[in-house]
Design a protein around this motif. Structure first.
Motif, PDB file in Angstrom:
ATOM      1  N   PRO C 231      -4.245  -5.489  -8.050  1.00  0.00           N
ATOM      2  CA  PRO C 231      -5.465  -4.692  -7.922  1.00  0.00           C
ATOM      3  C   PRO C 231      -5.400  -3.503  -8.884  1.00  0.00           C
ATOM      4  N   ASP C 232      -6.569  -2.863  -9.103  1.00  0.00           N
ATOM      5  CA  ASP C 232      -6.549  -1.659  -9.936  1.00  0.00           C
ATOM      6  C   ASP C 232      -5.981  -0.477  -9.150  1.00  0.00           C
ATOM      7  N   ALA C 233      -6.237  -0.493  -7.841  1.00  0.00           N
ATOM      8  CA  ALA C 233      -5.785   0.647  -7.035  1.00  0.00           C
ATOM      9  C   ALA C 233      -5.455   0.204  -5.615  1.00  0.00           C
ATOM     10  N   VAL C 234      -4.582   0.967  -4.979  1.00  0.00           N
ATOM     11  CA  VAL C 234      -4.228   0.715  -3.587  1.00  0.00           C
ATOM     12  C   VAL C 234      -4.676   1.915  -2.767  1.00  0.00           C
ATOM     13  N   LEU C 235      -5.402   1.654  -1.688  1.00  0.00           N
ATOM     14  CA  LEU C 235      -5.808   2.735  -0.789  1.00  0.00           C
ATOM     15  C   LEU C 235      -4.848   2.727   0.407  1.00  0.00           C
ATOM     16  N   ASP C 258       1.241   0.517 -13.478  1.00  0.00           N
ATOM     17  CA  ASP C 258      -0.089  -0.028 -13.766  1.00  0.00           C
ATOM     18  C   ASP C 258      -1.102   0.129 -12.643  1.00  0.00           C
ATOM     19  N   ILE C 259      -0.639   0.366 -11.429  1.00  0.00           N
ATOM     20  CA  ILE C 259      -1.570   0.386 -10.306  1.00  0.00           C
ATOM     21  C   ILE C 259      -1.623   1.796  -9.710  1.00  0.00           C
ATOM     22  N   ALA C 260      -2.856   2.318  -9.598  1.00  0.00           N
ATOM     23  CA  ALA C 260      -3.023   3.658  -9.029  1.00  0.00           C
ATOM     24  C   ALA C 260      -2.967   3.573  -7.509  1.00  0.00           C
ATOM     25  N   ARG C 261      -2.495   4.642  -6.878  1.00  0.00           N
ATOM     26  CA  ARG C 261      -2.457   4.691  -5.421  1.00  0.00           C
ATOM     27  C   ARG C 261      -3.193   5.937  -4.934  1.00  0.00           C
ATOM     28  N   LEU C 262      -4.034   5.747  -3.924  1.00  0.00           N
ATOM     29  CA  LEU C 262      -4.696   6.889  -3.288  1.00  0.00           C
ATOM     30  C   LEU C 262      -4.289   6.875  -1.820  1.00  0.00           C
ATOM     31  N   SER C 263      -3.612   7.932  -1.407  1.00  0.00           N
ATOM     32  CA  SER C 263      -3.158   8.003  -0.026  1.00  0.00           C
ATOM     33  C   SER C 263      -4.003   9.008   0.725  1.00  0.00           C
TER      34      SER C 263
END
Lengths: 284, 231, 398
Positions: C231-235, C258-263
């Motif tokens: 995925p592009d990002a992980v929530l 490569d993958i952004a994470r938003l916590s």
């Protein structure tokens, strides 16, 4: 092979081998001395904090090993002397005593290191190209170390003279004594070995997990499941218990999700307690 | 008369507050066999456990080569020259026959057991088996061989002949005689009077925790002996 | 229990009556100031985590609440009554906490409750307090609490998720999201909301996955799955040790490049656990960070470190929310002229009070806030975007 399947397969091996390593100390103490050391997880915690201290002081990662052996060894010795020795053959009393010890150690960790999380820089960072997939190098090293330590101990136990003495002591303490084996010293050494193994497992996992005063609870719980499923006191039981608990958890987590993995693990533990109370590898 | 190897005087003791042995005295000299006789439950086994330090003496003194043993631990008594072969659970069931024999021997070699294997060939044929798979009599033989092969100055045997075939009992007698000829002393608890009469130099008869009759075999009144052994 | 509490209450009543009498007696003499001191304290039951896994936050929660109480008391308290805090453990099972609530109401006659704890405990407390006493709920939560006489100053999903996810999609080009959370109400409701936001912006959710809450979780399998779907990002709606474990495993497998994470619950303590080697490409969006800009936070921190010194407990949103809660209590009660439930409910509509992040305005029992989007730099938050005046999006009718 599909790299995803392969990675999940390595995850299973990783799960099982590290679980065996973390359980080893508890298995030694419980299997050999009949003492369920509830404070097992706190000895794992001590190892992890030793690794943290080593990094904080700027020492190399492996400097945590002598620190852990010293702290866990000394503590294990004192605990066996004053807490466990008067309570041998009183399983419930040792349970309560070691539970108290676990509270004490946790509070001590809070007092010394604070309640917050600590983290370690992974000593061997990066991933390794392994069988056509990328896998974290440190975890691969952990698999190797865990398997080596567990097999090494098993071989030592079944082949060495001290191992034979320990088996003699467990089987027939009075006769062992009659033949000049100091059961007390051997029990003390066994307990210390168990606490040291727990500490060493703590060093191994330290770079991967949050280091905090409550971390021990996770380990004692899973290690306990391994013993329940594998059966008490047999080496084969430790391996099969770790394989079943770690394996089922990892496999179901891989093909379904972690909730089902955890659920299956609990159901399995209950089923085993119900249907095979002496574990899947029942003793002769 | 030579100085006793082991002398015990007015020994009292038991489990917890229950006194099983109440004021037993006796002695055994080098080259001698002392047979402890008596009915079931009169404290013979407890006496041996007191002598070997598994149980603490409430009163009395035990002297080994004239040296008081006090509260010396069993493993230390083994180190100063005593051997003990228990009546119950005489071997390590979980270990092989080989490991049972060589447990405390650094080299693990069986050379010193060859003469015993000649007497008890059954052991040699079972070396790799777990001792737990042996019959009761075979376990006793194993325990007996292990004890005698330790070559100690004093051997305590608790009912060595129990469940053992007669020809092996005779081999035991021969082995004991061989050891006493070399100066070893034995204290043997026995129920089997026939065996006791073949090996004993002296008797100690117990009843209700007390030594009620003692003396050398030659002068012992057999009728009185029997009176204490039968109900 | 009832008998004992009655007895206790009567004794205490007699005691305070005597004290009042004594105070009045002296007041008649030459010390009229004594009257103010002898005024009944304004009692606040403060539910914080003193035990259990969340007790990590306990010291900060307590320190912040005490700082607020001290500041207010120096200026005359609430309606002239000095605040007295009753810090009570809410780190255990909800049923234990409700027992404490009953005791606080019956034996201690508390005037108001402030709670900084999980939603399960909040629901149990709302059902126990039944609106008899004003209850201010303070931490990050899933939204939807509209019970009578309950006031929420927590960050809501529209505040946390809308600005941050929209930013990640528009400015960061993220199209596909992977959801991973602990299995309880806050993560599930937050993800429900996040799905809408992602759909509105033309993105997609490739997988939504939960791990058992409170179990000893490991994340190798989850991370391997994420690696497979790229995925592009992980929530992330994991909390505490799970949040640390996941992020360390994620970086260990090399996915952080490569993958952004938003916590959604990533504050200073958790980031410290995640560590510098695992915090690359990791974002957090909340209404408070210890290094958030603004005069109000500078003043708050100056007062905090003046009171507690260099060894003060680590500041984070869970903790500072208690400061805001006490501040909200003063504004609410003074505007309502007491703790009458109907008056408080009426007063809460349009209520403005000073938080550690500046003035907040309450309507529909919630507050609008300035939100911050932070990118982790080692074990520090680098605030890269400020979203002013974000609506709470709750539709309770006062």
């Amino acid at each position: 092979m599909d790299p995803l399947v392969l990675t999940q397969a390595i995850n299973v091996v990783y799960g099982v081998s590290t679980l065996a390593a973390v359980t080893l100390g508890l298995a030694v103490i419980f299997g050999l001395l009949g003492v369920l050391n509830i404070a097992h997880g706190e000895f794992v915690m001590i190892g992890a904090y030793a690794a943290f201290v080593a990094q904080w002081a700027g020492w190399p990662f492996l400097a945590a090993v002598p620190v852990t052996l010293l702290v866990c060894g000394l503590l294990g010795y004192v605990v066996e002397r004053i807490l466990i020795r008067p309570l041998y053959r009183r399983p419930f009393d040792t349970l309560v005593a070691t539970w108290g010890l676990s509270l004490l150690l946790r509070e001590a960790a809070k007092a010394i290191f604070g309640r917050g999380y600590h983290s370690l820089t992974i000593p061997v960072p990066g991933t390794l190209h392994f069988l056509g997939t990328e896998y974290p190098t440190y975890r691969l090293i952990l698999i190797a170390i865990s398997l080596t330590v567990v097999t090494g101990l098993v071989v030592w136990y079944s082949r060495s003279r001290t191992g034979t003495w320990i088996r003699a002591m467990i089987g027939n303490p009075e006769l062992a004594q009659a033949q000049g084996i100091s059961v007390r010293k051997l029990a003390s050494a066994t307990f210390v070995t168990g606490t040291c193994l727990a500490g060493l497992a703590g060093i191994m996992v330290a770079p991967l997990v949050p280091i905090e005063p409550y971390m021990g609870l996770d380990y004692v719980l899973r290690a306990f499941f391994v013993l329940v499923v594998g059966g008490l006191g047999s080496v084969l039981g430790l391996f099969s218990g770790a394989a079943v608990i770690g394996g089922v958890n990892s496999v179901i987590s891989a093909v379904a999700n972690a909730t089902y993995g955890y659920f299956t693990m609990l159901v399995l533990a209950i089923l085993v307690m119900w249907l095979r109370p002496r574990g899947i590898v029942a003793q002769r | 008369m030579s100085a006793p190897r082991l002398a015990f005087d007015d020994v009292t003791g038991g489990y917890g507050s229950t006194m099983i042995v109440r004021g037993a005295s006796g002695a055994v000299s080098p080259g001698e066999v002392l047979c402890v006789l008596g009915r079931n439950g009169v404290g013979k086994t407890t006496l041996l456990k007191l002598l070997f330090g598994f149980l603490p003496c409430r009163t009395g003194a035990i002297r080994f080569d004239n040296c008081p043993l006090g509260a010396l631990a069993p493993e230390m008594r083994r180190r100063i020259g005593m051997t003990y072969c228990p009546q119950e659970r005489p071997v390590f069931d979980d270990l092989s026959v080989h490991d049972n024999l060589t447990l405390t021997r650094a080299d693990r070699r069986l050379e010193s057991f060859r003469p015993y294997f000649a007497r008890f060939p059954v052991l040699e044929s079972r070396l790799r088996q777990h001792a737990g798979t042996l019959s009761g009599g075979e376990k006793k033989v194993l325990s007996f061989v292990r004890g005698l092969a330790e070559d100690q100055p004093l051997v305590l045997l608790d009912e060595p002949s129990e469940g053992v075939q007669w020809e092996n009992i005779l081999e035991m007698e021969a082995a004991i005689k061989e050891k006493t000829a070399q100066g070893a002393a034995f204290i043997v608890v026995e129920q089997n009077l026939a065996f006791a009469e073949r090996i004993a130099d002296a008797y100690l008869v117990m009843d209700q925790g007390r030594a009620v009759l003692a003396g050398v075999r030659a002068t012992m009144d057999r009728a009185r002996l029997l009176a204490h052994l039968h109900v | 229990m009832t008998k004992r509490s009655q007895g206790f209450t009567r004794r205490r009543f007699l005691g305070s009556g005597a004290a009042l009498g004594a105070g009045a007696g002296i007041g008649i003499g030459s010390f009229p100031m004594r009257l103010a001191v002898a005024a009944q304290p304004f009692k606040i039951g403060l539910f914080i985590a003193l035990s259990g896994p969340a007790s990590l936050f306990g010291p900060t929660q307590r320190a912040c609440a005490e700082l607020a109480a001290e500041e207010i008391n120096q200026k005359g308290g609430i309606l002239g009554r000095p605040i007295k805090l009753y810090p009570t453990d809410a780190g255990g099972a909800p049923a234990e906490t409700t027992k404490s609530a009953v005791r606080l109401m019956l034996e201690d006659d508390v005037d108001l409750f402030i709670g900084s704890h999980d939603s399960a405990t909040r629901e149990a407390l709302v059902a126990t307090i039944k609106g008899k006493v004003p209850y201010i709920y303070t931490p990050v939560y899933e939204g939807g609490e509209c019970a009578f006489n309950v006031y929420v100053i927590a960050d809501t999903p529209p505040q946390q998720i809308h600005p941050s996810v929209a930013w990640m999609m528009k400015d960061h080009g993220a199209k596909s999201f992977y959801f991973i959370g602990d299995d309880y109400v806050w993560p599930r409701k937050s993800n429900e909301y996040a799905r809408q936001v992602i759909a509105e912006n033309g993105g997609k959710v490739v997988n939504e996955e939960y791990v058992p809450f409170g179990a000893p979780n490991k994340f190798e399998e989850v991370v391997t799955r994420i690696k497979a779907v790229k995925p592009d990002a992980v929530l992330i709606t994991l909390v505490g040790a799970d949040n640390v474990n996941f992020n360390r495993t994620f970086a260990g497998f090399g996915l952080d490049k490569d993958i952004a994470r938003l916590s959604l619950l990533l504050e200073e303590n958790t980031l410290h656990g995640i560590g510098a080697d695992s915090s690359r490409n990791l974002y957090s969006c909340m209404s408070y960070f210890a290094n958030a800009p603004g005069k109000a936070n500078q003043e708050f921190k100056a007062a905090y470190f003046k009171k507690y010194g260099a060894k003060a407990p680590q500041l984070s949103i869970i903790g500072v929310d208690c400061y805001d809660g006490v501040s909200c209590a003063k504004a609410l009660v003074e505007k309502a002229g007491g703790t009458n439930a109907r008056r408080c409910m009426a007063a809460s509509q349009g209520l403005v009070f000073e938080s550690a992040s500046g003035p907040w305005k309450m309507y529909n029992q919630h507050v609008d806030k300035t939100m911050y989007l932070a990118l982790c730099k080692g074990t520090e938050f680098d605030i890269i975007k400020t979203f002013p005046d974000i609506k709470h999006g709750q539709t309770c009718r006062a």
